[in-house]
Design an enzyme around this catalytic site. Structure first.
Site, PDB file in Angstrom:
ATOM      1  N   GLU A   1     -15.059 -35.081  -5.625  1.00 23.66           N
ATOM      2  CA  GLU A   1     -15.064 -34.675  -6.996  1.00 23.66           C
ATOM      3  C   GLU A   1     -13.368 -34.412  -7.548  1.00 23.66           C
ATOM      4  OE1 GLU A   1     -17.454 -34.275  -9.796  1.00 23.66           O
ATOM      5  OE2 GLU A   1     -18.148 -36.031  -8.437  1.00 23.66           O
TER       6      GLU A   1
ATOM      7  N   HIS B   1     -22.660 -37.209   0.323  1.00 19.83           N
ATOM      8  CA  HIS B   1     -23.469 -37.527   1.520  1.00 19.83           C
ATOM      9  C   HIS B   1     -24.804 -36.868   1.142  1.00 19.83           C
ATOM     10  CE1 HIS B   1     -20.786 -34.542   2.315  1.00 19.83           C
ATOM     11  NE2 HIS B   1     -21.489 -33.788   2.810  1.00 19.83           N
TER      12      HIS B   1
ATOM     13  N   TYR C   1     -16.396 -27.328 -11.082  1.00 19.66           N
ATOM     14  CA  TYR C   1     -16.551 -27.721  -9.555  1.00 19.66           C
ATOM     15  C   TYR C   1     -15.493 -28.293  -9.068  1.00 19.66           C
ATOM     16  CZ  TYR C   1     -18.328 -29.461  -5.402  1.00 19.66           C
ATOM     17  OH  TYR C   1     -18.507 -29.848  -3.987  1.00 19.66           O
TER      18      TYR C   1
ATOM     19  N   LEU D   1     -18.721 -23.984   4.540  1.00 17.45           N
ATOM     20  CA  LEU D   1     -19.300 -24.849   3.748  1.00 17.45           C
ATOM     21  C   LEU D   1     -20.061 -24.356   2.470  1.00 17.45           C
ATOM     22  CD1 LEU D   1     -21.315 -26.750   6.743  1.00 17.45           C
ATOM     23  CD2 LEU D   1     -19.140 -27.144   5.585  1.00 17.45           C
ATOM     24  N   ALA D   2     -19.920 -23.000   2.409  1.00 18.15           N
ATOM     25  CA  ALA D   2     -20.777 -22.301   1.140  1.00 18.15           C
ATOM     26  C   ALA D   2     -20.016 -22.605  -0.009  1.00 18.15           C
ATOM     27  CB  ALA D   2     -20.607 -20.734   1.422  1.00 18.15           C
ATOM     28  N   ALA D   3     -20.841 -22.966  -1.133  1.00 15.20           N
ATOM     29  CA  ALA D   3     -20.279 -23.315  -2.425  1.00 15.20           C
ATOM     30  C   ALA D   3     -21.326 -22.943  -3.433  1.00 15.20           C
ATOM     31  CB  ALA D   3     -19.560 -24.746  -2.523  1.00 15.20           C
TER      32      ALA D   3
ATOM     33  N   THR E   1     -13.578 -32.147  -1.626  1.00 18.46           N
ATOM     34  CA  THR E   1     -14.749 -33.459  -1.910  1.00 18.46           C
ATOM     35  C   THR E   1     -14.009 -34.174  -2.818  1.00 18.46           C
ATOM     36  OG1 THR E   1     -16.257 -33.404  -3.868  1.00 18.46           O
ATOM     37  CG2 THR E   1     -15.027 -31.409  -4.108  1.00 18.46           C
TER      38      THR E   1
ATOM     39  N   LYS F   1     -12.631 -26.808  -6.453  1.00 13.19           N
ATOM     40  CA  LYS F   1     -12.206 -27.267  -5.135  1.00 13.19           C
ATOM     41  C   LYS F   1     -10.821 -27.735  -4.788  1.00 13.19           C
ATOM     42  CE  LYS F   1     -16.197 -27.311  -2.956  1.00 13.19           C
ATOM     43  NZ  LYS F   1     -16.463 -26.937  -1.245  1.00 13.19           N
TER      44      LYS F   1
ATOM     45  N   LEU G   1     -19.628 -15.018  -0.192  1.00 15.11           N
ATOM     46  CA  LEU G   1     -18.453 -15.231  -0.447  1.00 15.11           C
ATOM     47  C   LEU G   1     -17.689 -14.589  -1.524  1.00 15.11           C
ATOM     48  CD1 LEU G   1     -17.807 -19.026   0.031  1.00 15.11           C
ATOM     49  CD2 LEU G   1     -17.453 -17.317   1.716  1.00 15.11           C
TER      50      LEU G   1
END
Ligand code: NAP
Ligand code: F7E
Length: 340
Positions: A128, A180, A150, A81-83, A126, A154, A60
């Site tokens: 978060e 999850h 983080y 979904l990459a992070a 998220t 996001k 990314l």
């Protein structure tokens, strides 16, 4: 014609479950994966699907690469979904975390805008982002107050997804997913750390486990249920953002107690704060100690989401309950290490 999905972060927990779901729906699945020094497909191997995935080298951080793979594959849907997804690491590596999580998302969105605005886009937002929560439970309209690099990274990608949807009419959705978990969860996250370590203690492979803040509360669901919501978002009438949660919260202490119960380990709890410890009644050994090493510079104390919008608009419901999730993870880790 088969639909084509491009999944970034395909070898992570969610990437594995989402790939399985899309293959079962007869998609052609393309997995963006960054090269590493060792094999990285263990989660996909566990689900028995590695050979069905078309892997492409990708990172990314590299815009030209992202542009090229989107042009070459011509996907119908992209799931980002990459992070850098581990909160404590984001305090140590805030710039890298932002580059991957915030700019990485923008690199994809801008490539979609330039290549084909018909490509549907899912962003992994998220809980978060709620951080120091403004209200209970949290909904799509709750004010954001992230508590870590983080969380902040996001928030950027969340708003950028919304911005590209509104400005360029791209079908772009953000799933605001609460924690999850699953047997495929990374062992650095608290749930899997607990189920894996307590199993090792039970079978004599580990003396004790060190843990951080046991008072924190999370709304924990099963990853297999949550990837269904991702697909539903991209396959409904119009693009929007959704909270995906169970609507139930539990503390880390409760997670530990339930894990001990499923392992038939009887314990006594002593002390408070940093002196709190858990003793195995059968031999008097201390098996859990609190360590300041696992406390965070800023904590998210309590998260609980309202999945009402997803229930009403997507007809999505979580299926696996808290007790079932803990049992599933404990049993999986038992199988991995139990003698014979
Ligand atoms: P995960 O298991 O940590 O997987 C993250 C994936 O991102 C891995 O495949 C990793 O590849 C890849 N990645 C990291 N940096 C990259 C880069 N520079 N370029 C390309 N790929 C890179 O995460 P997860 O639990 O499946 O979560 C999936 C997504 O949902 C993440 O964006 C996470 O932030 C978000 N999320 C997760 C939860 C949760 O509770 N699980 C809740 C809300 C949102 P490597 O193997 O190469 O490191
Ligand atoms: O921590 C406490 C810790 O690391 C949960 C990521 O998927 O979900 C995840 O982020 C709680 C925190 O997950 C330990 O202080 C206590 O309060 O399992 P975690 P997280 O930080 O909630 C969100 C939704 C994401 O988006 C993220 O990508 O547990 N805690 N003792 C501990 N946590 C860890 N890791 N290790 C401990 O020893």
């Amino acid at each position: 014609m088969k639909k084509k999905a491009l999944i970034t972060g395909i070898n992570g927990q969610d990437g594995a479950y989402l790939s399985k779901l899309l293959l079962d729906k007869n998609y052609e699945v393309y997995g963006a994966i960054r090269r590493g020094a060792s094999e990285k497909t263990d989660r996909l191997d566990t689900l028995g699907i590695t050979s069905k995935i078309n892997f492409v080298d990708s990172d990314l951080l590299e815009i030209s690469n992202i542009h090229q793979i989107i042009e070459d594959i011509a996907p119908t849907e992209i799931y980002n979904l990459a992070a850098q997804s581990f909160v404590p690491t984001s305090f140590a590596l805030p710039l890298l975390t932002s580059d991957i999580n915030a700019m990485g998302c923008l690199r994809i969105l801008d490539s979609i805008k330039r290549i084909n605005k018909e490509i549907k886009f899912y962003q992994a937002s998220t809980s978060e982002m709620f951080g120091k929560v403004a209200e209970i439970p949290q909904t799509e309209n709750t004010r954001l107050h992230p508590r870590s690099p983080y969380g902040v990274s996001k928030v950027y990608s969340h708003y950028m997804t919304m911005n590209y949807r509104e400005t360029y009419d791209i079908f772009a959705c953000s799933g605001i997913l609460f924690n999850h978990e699953s047997p495929l969860r990374g062992k650095e996250f608290v749930t899997r750390k607990i189920t894996s370590s307590l199993n090792k203690i039970k079978y004599g492979l580990l003396d004790h486990m060190e843990i951080g803040n046991m008072n924190a509360e999370r709304d924990w669901g099963f990853a297999g249920d949550y990837v269904k919501a991702m697909w539903l978002m991209l396959n409904t009438d119009h693009a929007d953002d959704y909270v995906i949660a169970t609507g139930e919260k539990h503390s880390i202490r409760e997670f530990i107690k339930l894990s001990l119960h499923f392992l038939n380990i009887e314990t006594e709890w002593e002390g408070e704060g940093l002196d709190e410890r858990v003793i195995n009644k059968s031999d008097g050994n201390v098996i859990i100690k609190v360590s300041p090493k696992y406390f965070r510079p800023a904590e998210v104390d309590e998260l609980i989401g309202s999945p009402e919008k997803a229930k009403n608009k997507l007809k999505w419901e979580p299926e696996v309950k808290f007790e079932e999730l803990v049992k599933m993870m404990i049993e999986h880790d038992s199988k991995l290490i139990k003698p014979n």
